[in-house]
Design a protein around this motif. Sequence first.
Motif, mmCIF file in Angstrom:
data_model
loop_
_atom_site.group_PDB
_atom_site.id
_atom_site.type_symbol
_atom_site.label_atom_id
_atom_site.label_comp_id
_atom_site.label_asym_id
_atom_site.label_seq_id
_atom_site.Cartn_x
_atom_site.Cartn_y
_atom_site.Cartn_z
ATOM 1 N N ARG A 18 119.895 13.212 -45.182
ATOM 2 C CA ARG A 18 120.941 12.190 -45.106
ATOM 3 C C ARG A 18 122.274 12.911 -44.975
ATOM 4 N NH1 ARG A 18 120.270 7.232 -47.111
ATOM 5 N NH2 ARG A 18 121.971 6.911 -45.655
ATOM 6 N N VAL A 19 123.297 12.234 -44.473
ATOM 7 C CA VAL A 19 124.586 12.918 -44.402
ATOM 8 C C VAL A 19 125.192 13.054 -45.801
ATOM 9 C CG1 VAL A 19 125.167 12.282 -42.024
ATOM 10 C CG2 VAL A 19 125.897 10.804 -43.916
ATOM 11 N N ARG A 21 128.868 13.441 -47.763
ATOM 12 C CA ARG A 21 130.319 13.299 -47.571
ATOM 13 C C ARG A 21 131.105 13.695 -48.811
ATOM 14 N NH1 ARG A 21 128.455 8.440 -44.866
ATOM 15 N NH2 ARG A 21 128.665 8.713 -42.619
ATOM 16 N N GLY A 72 137.643 11.260 -39.469
ATOM 17 C CA GLY A 72 136.208 11.116 -39.756
ATOM 18 C C GLY A 72 135.714 11.998 -40.885
ATOM 19 N N PRO A 128 127.722 15.289 -39.451
ATOM 20 C CA PRO A 128 128.373 15.409 -38.142
ATOM 21 C C PRO A 128 129.563 14.469 -38.079
ATOM 22 C CG PRO A 128 126.379 14.076 -37.943
ATOM 23 C CD PRO A 128 126.505 14.463 -39.389
ATOM 24 N N ARG A 166 115.827 7.137 -46.602
ATOM 25 C CA ARG A 166 115.705 5.845 -45.937
ATOM 26 C C ARG A 166 114.244 5.562 -45.647
ATOM 27 N NH1 ARG A 166 119.390 4.906 -41.057
ATOM 28 N NH2 ARG A 166 119.160 7.098 -40.585
HETATM 29 C C1 FMN Z 1 127.553 11.241 -32.978
HETATM 30 C C2 FMN Z 1 127.820 11.052 -34.454
HETATM 31 C C3 FMN Z 1 129.123 10.927 -34.906
HETATM 32 C C4 FMN Z 1 129.378 10.746 -36.274
HETATM 33 N N1 FMN Z 1 130.679 10.699 -36.693
HETATM 34 C C5 FMN Z 1 130.922 10.574 -38.018
HETATM 35 C C6 FMN Z 1 132.263 10.611 -38.496
HETATM 36 O O1 FMN Z 1 133.232 10.729 -37.735
HETATM 37 N N2 FMN Z 1 132.455 10.520 -39.833
HETATM 38 C C7 FMN Z 1 131.402 10.400 -40.712
HETATM 39 O O2 FMN Z 1 131.643 10.338 -41.927
HETATM 40 N N3 FMN Z 1 130.111 10.356 -40.294
HETATM 41 C C8 FMN Z 1 129.850 10.450 -38.968
HETATM 42 N N4 FMN Z 1 128.545 10.467 -38.539
HETATM 43 C C9 FMN Z 1 127.426 10.326 -39.514
HETATM 44 C C10 FMN Z 1 126.759 8.953 -39.428
HETATM 45 O O3 FMN Z 1 127.616 7.972 -39.964
HETATM 46 C C11 FMN Z 1 125.395 8.981 -40.182
HETATM 47 O O4 FMN Z 1 124.543 9.905 -39.577
HETATM 48 C C12 FMN Z 1 124.770 7.602 -40.167
HETATM 49 O O5 FMN Z 1 125.518 6.695 -40.935
HETATM 50 C C13 FMN Z 1 123.327 7.602 -40.699
HETATM 51 O O6 FMN Z 1 123.252 8.148 -41.999
HETATM 52 P P1 FMN Z 1 122.202 9.336 -42.334
HETATM 53 O O7 FMN Z 1 122.476 10.452 -41.360
HETATM 54 O O8 FMN Z 1 122.461 9.701 -43.768
HETATM 55 O O9 FMN Z 1 120.812 8.790 -42.159
HETATM 56 C C14 FMN Z 1 128.283 10.654 -37.191
HETATM 57 C C15 FMN Z 1 126.982 10.793 -36.712
HETATM 58 C C16 FMN Z 1 126.743 11.015 -35.384
HETATM 59 C C17 FMN Z 1 125.312 11.219 -34.914
#
Ligand code: FMN
Length: 190
Positions: A18-19, A21, A72, A128, A166
């Motif tokens: 998961r991302v 932050r 972001g 990302p 998820r």
């Molecule tokens: C092309 C791309 C751009 C993204 N840009 C941002 C961003 O600018 N800021 C941010 O906090 N997350 C960003 N994300 C993360 C997404 O929000 C995150 O991957 C999505 O909500 C799904 O959550 P998960 O990766 O935990 O499953 C980005 C993801 C992708 C693939």
Amino acid sequence: VSNDSEAKAIRAVISRRRVTRSYENDPVRDEELLQLAETVYWAPSGGGRRPVRVVIVREREQMHRVIAFSPGIIGMPPALLVLCVDWSRAPHLRPDDPRDTHATHVDVGAATSQILMLAEAMGLGACPVMSFHRASVRTVLSVPRDWTPLVLVTVGYRAGSPPPTRTRSTPDGVMYWERVGEGLNARNLK
Ligand SMILES: Cc1cc2nc3c(=O)[nH]c(=O)nc-3n(C[C@H](O)[C@H](O)[C@H](O)COP(=O)(O)O)c2cc1C
């Protein structure tokens, strides 16, 4: 050579990622950052062009400068990998033609994915980010004119408990056999 335990481990990393932050202040070791950056070299790329370049940011002042132009990025990550397209690797492609940018964006996406997977396997959090001002980040990082900074990947040790994995076991409408319409379900598994 098939290796069941390796496949199992990779599937586990893919499905639990998961991302992140919110990060601890602890720095990430240079060696680990280099290992993450190096995955870009192994990524697939259109025509084998390998157009992706990586700038690693881990000094606090430089991080502040990047963050100033990156809405972001939430909070203060200990490190950043900035993925750029080096257009000199693809002289016949034009950075202002969407048909050409599509291919290089897929290259950067593939590279990003590899970084995210290795970070997860190393116990690091990552996210990302595409919401940033490219021209300003280009200036801050001295990115050459014929490169385009496209994706920032924040990296660090996750603060707090990991988000829940998820559930994606039966994603209706995502997968099909042979053509759209024959939805994937347990009944038509061969
Ligand atoms: C092309 C791309 C751009 C993204 N840009 C941002 C961003 O600018 N800021 C941010 O906090 N997350 C960003 N994300 C993360 C997404 O929000 C995150 O991957 C999505 O909500 C799904 O959550 P998960 O990766 O935990 O499953 C980005 C993801 C992708 C693939």
